[in-house]
Design a protein around this motif. Structure first.
Motif, PDB file in Angstrom:
ATOM      1  N   GLY A   3       0.797 -24.333  12.882  1.00 32.96           N
ATOM      2  CA  GLY A   3      -0.637 -24.114  12.669  1.00 32.96           C
ATOM      3  C   GLY A   3      -1.115 -22.693  12.862  1.00 32.96           C
ATOM      4  O   GLY A   3      -2.319 -22.454  12.912  1.00 32.96           O
ATOM      5  N   LYS A   4      -0.194 -21.731  12.951  1.00 35.20           N
ATOM      6  CA  LYS A   4      -0.603 -20.337  13.128  1.00 35.20           C
ATOM      7  C   LYS A   4      -0.797 -19.608  11.804  1.00 35.20           C
ATOM      8  O   LYS A   4      -1.445 -18.567  11.769  1.00 35.20           O
ATOM      9  N   ASN A   5      -0.214 -20.155  10.730  1.00 35.90           N
ATOM     10  CA  ASN A   5      -0.347 -19.550   9.405  1.00 35.90           C
ATOM     11  C   ASN A   5      -1.325 -20.353   8.559  1.00 35.90           C
ATOM     12  O   ASN A   5      -1.188 -21.561   8.416  1.00 35.90           O
ATOM     13  N   ARG A   6      -2.311 -19.652   7.990  1.00 36.11           N
ATOM     14  CA  ARG A   6      -3.359 -20.308   7.197  1.00 36.11           C
ATOM     15  C   ARG A   6      -2.775 -21.030   5.976  1.00 36.11           C
ATOM     16  O   ARG A   6      -3.271 -22.076   5.577  1.00 36.11           O
ATOM     17  N   ASN A   7      -1.686 -20.475   5.409  1.00 34.55           N
ATOM     18  CA  ASN A   7      -1.076 -21.067   4.213  1.00 34.55           C
ATOM     19  C   ASN A   7      -0.507 -22.458   4.468  1.00 34.55           C
ATOM     20  O   ASN A   7      -0.348 -23.240   3.536  1.00 34.55           O
ATOM     21  N   ASP A   8      -0.179 -22.775   5.725  1.00 36.60           N
ATOM     22  CA  ASP A   8       0.410 -24.076   6.061  1.00 36.60           C
ATOM     23  C   ASP A   8      -0.637 -25.197   6.091  1.00 36.60           C
ATOM     24  O   ASP A   8      -0.279 -26.365   6.124  1.00 36.60           O
ATOM     25  N   ILE A   9      -1.914 -24.832   6.120  1.00 33.54           N
ATOM     26  CA  ILE A   9      -2.986 -25.807   6.330  1.00 33.54           C
ATOM     27  C   ILE A   9      -3.819 -25.928   5.063  1.00 33.54           C
ATOM     28  O   ILE A   9      -4.287 -24.927   4.526  1.00 33.54           O
ATOM     29  N   LYS A  10      -3.993 -27.152   4.595  1.00 31.17           N
ATOM     30  CA  LYS A  10      -4.793 -27.423   3.403  1.00 31.17           C
ATOM     31  C   LYS A  10      -5.921 -28.387   3.783  1.00 31.17           C
ATOM     32  O   LYS A  10      -5.776 -29.184   4.708  1.00 31.17           O
ATOM     33  N   THR A  57      -6.093 -33.575  19.684  1.00 30.78           N
ATOM     34  CA  THR A  57      -6.918 -34.506  18.932  1.00 30.78           C
ATOM     35  C   THR A  57      -6.414 -34.503  17.497  1.00 30.78           C
ATOM     36  O   THR A  57      -6.256 -33.432  16.907  1.00 30.78           O
ATOM     37  N   GLU A  58      -6.158 -35.697  16.933  1.00 26.76           N
ATOM     38  CA  GLU A  58      -5.662 -35.769  15.561  1.00 26.76           C
ATOM     39  C   GLU A  58      -6.808 -36.060  14.600  1.00 26.76           C
ATOM     40  O   GLU A  58      -7.777 -36.715  14.966  1.00 26.76           O
ATOM     41  N   GLY A  59      -6.666 -35.532  13.384  1.00 28.28           N
ATOM     42  CA  GLY A  59      -7.682 -35.773  12.377  1.00 28.28           C
ATOM     43  C   GLY A  59      -7.301 -35.138  11.057  1.00 28.28           C
ATOM     44  O   GLY A  59      -6.206 -34.601  10.890  1.00 28.28           O
ATOM     45  N   VAL A  60      -8.256 -35.202  10.115  1.00 29.48           N
ATOM     46  CA  VAL A  60      -8.061 -34.680   8.763  1.00 29.48           C
ATOM     47  C   VAL A  60      -8.942 -33.447   8.586  1.00 29.48           C
ATOM     48  O   VAL A  60     -10.137 -33.474   8.923  1.00 29.48           O
ATOM     49  N   VAL A  61      -8.365 -32.359   8.059  1.00 34.15           N
ATOM     50  CA  VAL A  61      -9.079 -31.090   7.906  1.00 34.15           C
ATOM     51  C   VAL A  61     -10.180 -31.215   6.853  1.00 34.15           C
ATOM     52  O   VAL A  61      -9.933 -31.630   5.721  1.00 34.15           O
ATOM     53  N   GLN A  62     -11.407 -30.832   7.272  1.00 39.58           N
ATOM     54  CA  GLN A  62     -12.537 -30.780   6.340  1.00 39.58           C
ATOM     55  C   GLN A  62     -12.769 -29.347   5.868  1.00 39.58           C
ATOM     56  O   GLN A  62     -12.980 -29.104   4.693  1.00 39.58           O
ATOM     57  N   ASN A  63     -12.763 -28.388   6.819  1.00 37.74           N
ATOM     58  CA  ASN A  63     -12.945 -26.964   6.511  1.00 37.74           C
ATOM     59  C   ASN A  63     -11.957 -26.146   7.308  1.00 37.74           C
ATOM     60  O   ASN A  63     -11.631 -26.508   8.434  1.00 37.74           O
ATOM     61  N   ILE A  64     -11.537 -25.012   6.725  1.00 35.79           N
ATOM     62  CA  ILE A  64     -10.731 -24.031   7.447  1.00 35.79           C
ATOM     63  C   ILE A  64     -11.684 -22.908   7.823  1.00 35.79           C
ATOM     64  O   ILE A  64     -12.303 -22.298   6.953  1.00 35.79           O
ATOM     65  N   LEU A  65     -11.846 -22.654   9.126  1.00 38.93           N
ATOM     66  CA  LEU A  65     -12.853 -21.711   9.603  1.00 38.93           C
ATOM     67  C   LEU A  65     -12.308 -20.300   9.823  1.00 38.93           C
ATOM     68  O   LEU A  65     -13.060 -19.341   9.744  1.00 38.93           O
ATOM     69  N   THR A  66     -11.002 -20.165  10.100  1.00 46.98           N
ATOM     70  CA  THR A  66     -10.396 -18.840  10.306  1.00 46.98           C
ATOM     71  C   THR A  66     -10.164 -18.195   8.947  1.00 46.98           C
ATOM     72  O   THR A  66      -9.586 -18.804   8.053  1.00 46.98           O
ATOM     73  N   LYS A  67     -10.627 -16.945   8.795  1.00 44.71           N
ATOM     74  CA  LYS A  67     -10.485 -16.234   7.518  1.00 44.71           C
ATOM     75  C   LYS A  67      -9.143 -15.510   7.402  1.00 44.71           C
ATOM     76  O   LYS A  67      -8.635 -15.332   6.300  1.00 44.71           O
TER      77      LYS A  67
END
Length: 63
Positions: A3-10, A29-39
């Protein structure tokens, strides 16, 4: 993936995040990504995301 690389997260990915109030305990906490906040493309503590539940935290693991 850690989870440190933005490309790994969709948007729509299942992830484990650590919430701000859980940083000391390390509770995930587990869940489904709605928004990616880190630019930036990389963050040493994990990319910050908002889950569909509305919770915001840093990704520790992409499931």
């Amino acid at each position: 993936m850690d989870g440190k690389n933005r490309n790994d997260i969709k948007i729509g990915s299942d992830v484990s995040i650590v919430l701000k109030q859980d940083q000391r305990s390390g509770k995930l906490t587990e869940g489904v990504v709605q928004n990616i906040l880190t630019k930036s493309a990389f963050h040493p503590h994990g990319i910050k995301v908002r889950l569909e539940s509305g919770e915001v935290g840093r990704v520790k693991k992409v499931l």
